[in-house]
Scaffold this motif. Structure first.
Motif, short mmCIF file in Angstrom:
data_model
loop_
_atom_site.label_atom_id
_atom_site.label_comp_id
_atom_site.label_asym_id
_atom_site.label_seq_id
_atom_site.Cartn_x
_atom_site.Cartn_y
_atom_site.Cartn_z
N ARG A 167 -21.60 12.96 -37.65
CA ARG A 167 -21.04 14.09 -36.90
C ARG A 167 -20.66 13.59 -35.52
O ARG A 167 -21.53 13.24 -34.72
CB ARG A 167 -22.05 15.24 -36.81
CG ARG A 167 -21.43 16.50 -36.23
CD ARG A 167 -22.36 17.67 -36.33
NE ARG A 167 -21.71 18.88 -35.88
CZ ARG A 167 -22.33 20.05 -35.71
NH1 ARG A 167 -23.63 20.14 -35.98
NH2 ARG A 167 -21.66 21.11 -35.29
N VAL A 168 -19.39 13.55 -35.26
CA VAL A 168 -18.87 12.99 -34.02
C VAL A 168 -18.54 14.12 -33.05
O VAL A 168 -17.74 15.01 -33.36
CB VAL A 168 -17.63 12.12 -34.26
CG1 VAL A 168 -17.07 11.58 -32.95
CG2 VAL A 168 -17.98 10.97 -35.20
N LEU A 169 -19.18 14.10 -31.88
CA LEU A 169 -18.99 15.12 -30.85
C LEU A 169 -18.32 14.49 -29.65
O LEU A 169 -18.89 13.61 -28.99
CB LEU A 169 -20.35 15.71 -30.45
CG LEU A 169 -21.21 16.28 -31.59
CD1 LEU A 169 -22.59 16.67 -31.08
CD2 LEU A 169 -20.52 17.48 -32.23
N VAL A 170 -17.10 14.91 -29.37
CA VAL A 170 -16.31 14.35 -28.28
C VAL A 170 -16.48 15.24 -27.06
O VAL A 170 -16.15 16.44 -27.10
CB VAL A 170 -14.83 14.26 -28.67
CG1 VAL A 170 -14.02 13.65 -27.53
CG2 VAL A 170 -14.66 13.45 -29.95
N LEU A 171 -17.00 14.67 -25.97
CA LEU A 171 -17.18 15.46 -24.75
C LEU A 171 -15.83 15.63 -24.06
O LEU A 171 -15.20 14.66 -23.64
CB LEU A 171 -18.17 14.77 -23.83
CG LEU A 171 -19.59 14.59 -24.38
CD1 LEU A 171 -20.51 14.00 -23.33
CD2 LEU A 171 -20.16 15.92 -24.88
N ASP A 172 -15.41 16.90 -23.95
CA ASP A 172 -14.10 17.22 -23.40
C ASP A 172 -14.25 18.50 -22.56
O ASP A 172 -14.59 19.55 -23.11
CB ASP A 172 -13.10 17.43 -24.54
CG ASP A 172 -11.72 17.84 -24.05
OD1 ASP A 172 -11.49 17.84 -22.83
OD2 ASP A 172 -10.88 18.18 -24.90
N PRO A 173 -14.02 18.43 -21.24
CA PRO A 173 -14.20 19.62 -20.40
C PRO A 173 -13.35 20.82 -20.80
O PRO A 173 -13.68 21.96 -20.46
CB PRO A 173 -13.81 19.12 -19.00
CG PRO A 173 -13.96 17.65 -19.06
CD PRO A 173 -13.64 17.25 -20.48
N SER A 174 -12.26 20.59 -21.54
CA SER A 174 -11.38 21.69 -21.94
C SER A 174 -11.67 22.22 -23.34
O SER A 174 -10.95 23.09 -23.84
CB SER A 174 -9.91 21.23 -21.87
OG SER A 174 -9.66 20.20 -22.82
N ALA A 175 -12.72 21.71 -23.98
CA ALA A 175 -13.05 22.14 -25.34
C ALA A 175 -13.45 23.61 -25.37
O ALA A 175 -14.09 24.11 -24.44
CB ALA A 175 -14.17 21.28 -25.90
#
Length: 243
Positions: A167-175
């Motif tokens: 499970r890949v979680l991409v940290l993105d402030p606009s998510a």
């Protein structure tokens, strides 16, 4: 609290036996930490063996530890993986150090499109060795029985491939979704992807999403690349009930 050391041979030692710390560990124990005969210490092989014992002799060349007890601790499940983009200065190294203290199981250096630092040729293995040293020292400081693996430097395509089994979680402030809102009741590895200064490039976000990665945010502010991974790990540790 007993001082903690690392020796890859620790896994072969049983209670009642002796373990000789030599080389850098002996020097660190005798000259830097100034352990004394009769002092209690703990030692791990970095693969789950946890030994407790007493120093019987101490010198900068050799420290003899009489082992009193042994535990064999299983690895954590799910595994926590940090994909850390290369960053300028020591910001990526600060992230790796803190992530190790917070319980990361694997660190993956990522050559992101916006990474100012570039690991090319011999520099790639030198950089990996540097990160491995940081991980080892931070694990000893945190008294961890398992020392995180530092994988070879990865491309964006290789990071995306991990979504096939993890499970890949991409940290993105606009998510749209907050990390605190997701369900982590899953046996698969949890892979946190942290971008460099300037963030993750749009085409990289698209490629990761197409492979099955999820975009998540930490809050309304934008964190440094040295802060984002450790902050996310703190959230996951709480959600997994480890804290």
């Amino acid at each position: 609290m007993a001082l903690h050391f690392h020796d890859e041979r620790a896994g072969a030692v049983s209670p009642g036996g002796e373990l000789d710390l030599t080389g850098a560990e002996a020097h660190h124990a005798a000259s830097v930490r100034r352990v004394r005969v009769g002092e209690e210490v703990t030692v791990t092989d970095g693969r789950g063996a946890w030994l407790a014992g007493t120093c019987e002799s101490v010198s900068p060349q050799r420290v003899v530890v009489r082992i009193a007890s042994r535990q064999d601790l299983p690895p954590q499940s799910p595994r926590l993986v940090l994909v850390q983009a290369l960053a300028k200065g020591d910001r990526d190294e600060l992230a790796v150090q803190a992530a190790t203290e917070l319980g990361i199981d694997e660190v993956v250096p990522w050559q992101a499109a916006r990474s100012v630092s570039r690991w090319q040729g011999p520099k790639a293995e030198k950089g990996r060795a540097r990160w491995a040293s940081i991980v080892r020292e931070a694990a000893k400081q945190a008294h961890r029985a398992w020392i995180a693996e530092v994988s070879p430097i990865a491309t964006t395509a290789q990071v995306a491939e991990r979504a096939a089994s993890a499970r890949v979680l991409v940290l993105d402030p606009s998510a749209p979704a907050a990390l605190t809102s997701i369900d982590v009741d899953d046996a698969r590895d949890l892979v946190l992807v942290v971008g460099p200064e300037g963030g993750i490039a749009p085409d990289e976000l698209e490629r990761l999403a197409a492979a099955g990665a999820e975009r998540v945010r930490l809050g309304d502010t934008i964190l440094r690349t040295s802060t984002a991974g450790p902050a996310a790990l703190a959230v996951l540790n709480a959600k997994l009930g480890r804290w």
